[in-house]
Design a protein around this motif. Structure first.
Motif, short mmCIF file in Angstrom:
data_model
loop_
_atom_site.label_atom_id
_atom_site.label_comp_id
_atom_site.label_asym_id
_atom_site.label_seq_id
_atom_site.Cartn_x
_atom_site.Cartn_y
_atom_site.Cartn_z
N VAL A 1 30.37 33.49 -5.26
CA VAL A 1 31.33 34.14 -4.35
C VAL A 1 31.03 33.69 -2.93
N HIS A 2 32.05 33.19 -2.24
CA HIS A 2 31.85 32.62 -0.90
C HIS A 2 32.43 33.49 0.20
N GLY A 3 33.34 34.36 -0.14
CA GLY A 3 33.92 35.28 0.83
C GLY A 3 34.21 36.61 0.18
N ALA B 1 27.48 36.53 6.16
CA ALA B 1 27.82 35.14 5.80
C ALA B 1 29.07 35.05 4.94
N LYS B 2 29.47 36.16 4.31
CA LYS B 2 30.65 36.18 3.45
C LYS B 2 31.78 37.04 4.02
N ARG C 1 29.34 26.66 4.84
CA ARG C 1 28.00 27.13 5.24
C ARG C 1 27.15 27.46 4.02
N LEU C 2 27.76 28.16 3.07
CA LEU C 2 26.99 28.57 1.89
C LEU C 2 26.68 27.38 0.99
N ALA C 3 27.58 26.40 0.93
CA ALA C 3 27.30 25.21 0.13
C ALA C 3 26.18 24.39 0.76
N ALA C 4 26.13 24.41 2.09
CA ALA C 4 25.08 23.65 2.79
C ALA C 4 23.73 24.35 2.74
#
Length: 288
Positions: free
Chosen positions: A92-94, A117-118, A281-284
């Protein structure tokens, strides 16, 4: 004078195309499907309608929506547990917490618990503080962010202009005031208890209205040639009305966002832009 109508549909389509490409490229690079989770408690019609709109926005850019629907009688602890699970889920990214919530649910506790962050809605205190301090990274609430993009595309001059924002909500009025301040406007935040409110509004070169009172602002509140941004969305006898009385305001203003068709089309597309930022951001930095 007849105002130039600023309509968000064309801007939204262009941005949607850009976001779709960005999501597709990142998904190909990472092998991870970008996902937005929407937490809904109960069956409120407004929240359900917003969920449908978010689903369409996700489909438009090629990302997925994970609805999390809890019953009306869910306890505070149960809702917080569901939110914590989404915070910790790397897929989950957001995350959005849909309102209104049942009366027994403390929304402030949920916002504080939400992973910054989400927080694609930009409601967590950390993101609000970073916006106030002009410090990256932060998420800007989608509605004012969309309005600012429309004004920039319309080549509105901000520097040194007097801006009046009527409305002080955390998701529209306050962030809009900050965004205008960051572009060197002299900003006044007004509200229902502001003395002589029409006179205050008439001082504005840029007038933004976000109070949820249909057609409250009329043409005699508007400085001739002013830019007027109407954030209102209230249904009256089945018709969507803004906070401005459209005909009289359009006769006085220089530029005007109508309702419907003004800022509305941009809101959910800007939400998708926030999701793309969170995804990047989360993928990085997985696990943050």
């Amino acid at each position: 004078m007849t105002a130039q109508l600023l309509k968000g549909r064309d801007s939204a389509k262009q941005l949607q195309s850009e976001l779709s490409k960005g999501f597709s490229e990142l998904a190909a690079d990472t092998g991870v499907q970008p996902t937005l989770a929407a937490l809904q408690v109960g069956t409120d019609a407004a929240a359900a309608g917003y969920l449908r709109a978010i689903r369409r926005a996700c489909q438009g850019v090629g990302t997925s929506l994970r609805p999390v629907e809890l019953s009306e009688d869910s306890s505070q602890g149960e809702v917080q547990a569901a939110l914590t699970e989404l915070n910790e889920d790397g897929a989950v990214h957001g995350i959005m917490v849909l309102e209104p919530l049942p009366d027994h649910i403390d929304s402030t506790q949920l916002i504080d618990l939400l992973s910054p962050a989400k927080d694609v809605d930009g409601v967590h205190p950390l993101n609000a503080g970073r916006l106030a301090a002009q410090r990256e990274p932060h998420f800007v609430p989608a509605t004012p962010a969309g309005a600012m993009r429309m004004l920039e595309e319309a080549e509105v001059d901000f520097k040194g202009k007097r801006a009046v924002v009527i409305g002080r909500s955390d998701i529209v009025g306050k962030p809009m005031a900050l965004l205008l301040l960051h572009r060197h406007c002299t900003v006044t935040i007004a509200h229902s208890r502001t003395e002589n409110l029409p006179a205050v509004a008439r001082m504005a070169d840029i007038l933004c209205v976000a109070v949820g009172r249909p057609e409250m602002v009329t043409g005699d509140w508007v400085k001739p040639g002013a830019v007027v941004v109407d954030f209102g969305t209230t249904y009256v006898d089945g018709a969507l009305k803004g906070d401005c009385e459209q005909d009289s305001v359009a006769e006085v203003a220089g530029k005007f966002t109508p309702v419907p068709g003004g800022t509305g089309p941009m809101t959910n597309v800007m939400l998708m832009r926030n999701l793309l930022s969170a995804y990047r951001r989360l993928a990085a930095a997985p696990g943050i």
